[in-house]
Design a protein around this motif. Structure first.
Motif, mmCIF file in Angstrom:
data_model
loop_
_atom_site.group_PDB
_atom_site.id
_atom_site.type_symbol
_atom_site.label_atom_id
_atom_site.label_comp_id
_atom_site.label_asym_id
_atom_site.label_seq_id
_atom_site.Cartn_x
_atom_site.Cartn_y
_atom_site.Cartn_z
ATOM 1 N N LEU A 130 6.146 19.960 12.655
ATOM 2 C CA LEU A 130 7.106 19.438 11.688
ATOM 3 C C LEU A 130 7.412 17.969 11.950
ATOM 4 N N LEU A 131 7.598 17.611 13.224
ATOM 5 C CA LEU A 131 7.888 16.219 13.554
ATOM 6 C C LEU A 131 6.689 15.313 13.298
ATOM 7 N N MET A 132 5.483 15.797 13.583
ATOM 8 C CA MET A 132 4.297 14.976 13.357
ATOM 9 C C MET A 132 4.038 14.719 11.875
ATOM 10 N N ILE A 133 4.652 15.530 11.013
ATOM 11 C CA ILE A 133 4.568 15.272 9.574
ATOM 12 C C ILE A 133 5.752 14.420 9.112
ATOM 13 N N ALA A 134 6.943 14.732 9.627
ATOM 14 C CA ALA A 134 8.156 14.056 9.168
ATOM 15 C C ALA A 134 8.211 12.597 9.615
ATOM 16 N N ILE A 135 7.690 12.299 10.802
ATOM 17 C CA ILE A 135 7.794 10.921 11.310
ATOM 18 C C ILE A 135 6.980 9.940 10.469
ATOM 19 N N GLN A 149 5.160 -2.970 1.227
ATOM 20 C CA GLN A 149 4.116 -2.008 0.889
ATOM 21 C C GLN A 149 3.169 -1.828 2.071
ATOM 22 N N THR A 150 2.707 -0.598 2.253
ATOM 23 C CA THR A 150 1.766 -0.283 3.315
ATOM 24 C C THR A 150 0.343 -0.398 2.783
ATOM 25 N N VAL A 151 -0.455 -1.226 3.442
ATOM 26 C CA VAL A 151 -1.867 -1.402 3.079
ATOM 27 C C VAL A 151 -2.685 -0.886 4.256
ATOM 28 N N TYR A 152 -3.239 0.297 4.105
ATOM 29 C CA TYR A 152 -3.928 0.970 5.213
ATOM 30 C C TYR A 152 -5.181 0.201 5.594
ATOM 31 N N LEU A 153 -5.260 -0.173 6.877
ATOM 32 C CA LEU A 153 -6.372 -0.935 7.450
ATOM 33 C C LEU A 153 -6.580 -2.268 6.743
ATOM 34 N N GLY A 154 -5.532 -2.728 6.042
ATOM 35 C CA GLY A 154 -5.645 -3.994 5.329
ATOM 36 C C GLY A 154 -6.540 -3.916 4.112
ATOM 37 N N ILE A 155 -6.901 -2.695 3.707
ATOM 38 C CA ILE A 155 -7.854 -2.533 2.595
ATOM 39 C C ILE A 155 -7.276 -1.651 1.490
ATOM 40 N N ILE A 156 -6.673 -0.524 1.863
ATOM 41 C CA ILE A 156 -6.246 0.491 0.897
ATOM 42 C C ILE A 156 -4.728 0.401 0.731
ATOM 43 N N PRO A 157 -4.241 -0.078 -0.427
ATOM 44 C CA PRO A 157 -2.788 -0.133 -0.643
ATOM 45 C C PRO A 157 -2.242 1.251 -0.978
ATOM 46 N N LEU A 187 9.621 4.832 -2.835
ATOM 47 C CA LEU A 187 10.994 4.560 -3.247
ATOM 48 C C LEU A 187 11.088 3.137 -3.772
ATOM 49 N N THR A 188 12.091 2.911 -4.577
ATOM 50 C CA THR A 188 12.376 1.541 -5.009
ATOM 51 C C THR A 188 13.120 0.812 -3.888
ATOM 52 N N LYS A 189 13.129 -0.488 -3.973
ATOM 53 C CA LYS A 189 13.735 -1.282 -2.907
ATOM 54 C C LYS A 189 15.240 -1.048 -2.857
ATOM 55 N N ASP A 190 15.705 -0.667 -1.663
ATOM 56 C CA ASP A 190 17.137 -0.403 -1.441
ATOM 57 C C ASP A 190 17.406 -0.653 0.036
ATOM 58 N N LYS A 191 18.086 -1.755 0.347
ATOM 59 C CA LYS A 191 18.283 -2.142 1.740
ATOM 60 C C LYS A 191 19.111 -1.116 2.507
ATOM 61 N N ALA A 192 20.198 -0.619 1.926
ATOM 62 C CA ALA A 192 21.039 0.349 2.625
ATOM 63 C C ALA A 192 20.262 1.630 2.924
ATOM 64 N N LEU A 193 19.495 2.093 1.944
ATOM 65 C CA LEU A 193 18.693 3.295 2.168
ATOM 66 C C LEU A 193 17.607 3.034 3.207
ATOM 67 N N GLY A 194 17.047 1.817 3.185
ATOM 68 C CA GLY A 194 16.035 1.469 4.170
ATOM 69 C C GLY A 194 16.582 1.492 5.585
ATOM 70 N N TRP A 200 7.006 5.822 6.060
ATOM 71 C CA TRP A 200 6.509 5.398 4.744
ATOM 72 C C TRP A 200 7.676 5.182 3.772
ATOM 73 N N LEU A 201 8.630 6.127 3.771
ATOM 74 C CA LEU A 201 9.797 5.986 2.911
ATOM 75 C C LEU A 201 10.624 4.762 3.295
ATOM 76 N N MET A 202 10.795 4.530 4.596
ATOM 77 C CA MET A 202 11.563 3.377 5.058
ATOM 78 C C MET A 202 10.901 2.072 4.624
ATOM 79 N N SER A 203 9.582 2.005 4.805
ATOM 80 C CA SER A 203 8.866 0.788 4.425
ATOM 81 C C SER A 203 8.979 0.533 2.928
ATOM 82 N N SER A 204 8.929 1.601 2.134
ATOM 83 C CA SER A 204 9.056 1.441 0.682
ATOM 84 C C SER A 204 10.457 0.972 0.313
#
Length: 199
Positions: free
Chosen positions: A57-62, A76-84, A89-96, A67-71
């Protein structure tokens, strides 16, 4: 730039771990885990099952919380600098900020659970002296070492002994196994009649 690069490596590692966990779950769905050693109490069995479930559960939730925090923070997360990857989520500093705290708590929880898991594995190996840790690390499998020595050519077996000599189809001398012969009992001397024993 160096800090952003490290954050990118961190995200790539998280996405890779998330994909590997999915592969692991698919493999576990088709492969039953080996049973615990005989004599394991029901409380230990329940604790082991709960610990493994919490690990997955933790290895999935972390990774998902990261990902949610970064969003939410607008990165945005770009995997290996190639795959966006799409923002969840929309940008929300408090939620982040709140998701950052959740992400940290989950990581500390995983670290504590890993230490507990490692301690239990060492207990099985050094105190209980069973095969639990050997199933995870083949080099520490005691039963495998005993079986290997038992099947080693030339190993001594009960009821047999090694003897130097030639076999019927051998051209040179060498150690060969021969069945252990039982000692023959020497025939006893005839007993004298009672009237002759005193002479």
């Amino acid at each position: 730039p160096r800090k952003l690069q490290l954050f990118s490596y961190h995200k790539w590692a998280g996405v890779t771990a998330f994909l590997l966990v999915l592969v692991r779950l698919a493999w576990r769905a088709t492969h039953r885990p080996p049973p615990l050693p005989p004599g394991t109490s029901s409380a230990v069995r329940r604790a082991a099952g709960a610990g493994h479930a919490l690990l997955y559960l933790l290895m999935i939730a972390i990774p998902l919380s990261g990902w949610l925090m970064s969003s939410a923070k607008g990165f945005q997360t770009v995997y290996l600098g190639i795959i966006p990857l799409p923002d969840l989520l929309t940008k929300d500093k408090a939620l982040g900020d709140a998701l950052l705290l959740v992400h940290q708590i989950l990581n500390f929880t995983l670290g504590a659970l890993v230490i507990t898991h490692l301690t239990a594995a060492l207990k099985h190996y050094f105190i209980d002296r069973d095969e639990v840790l050997g199933r995870m690390i083949p080099l520490l499998d005691r039963n495998k070492g005993h079986e290997k020595n038992r099947n080693r050519p030339g190993a001594r077996r009960p009821g047999r002994r090694l003897r130097w000599g030639r076999g019927p189809h051998e051209h040179g001398g060498g150690w060969r196994r021969q069945p252990q012969l039982q000692p023959q009992r020497r025939p006893g001397l005839p007993r004298l009649p009672p009237r002759l024993r005193g002479r």
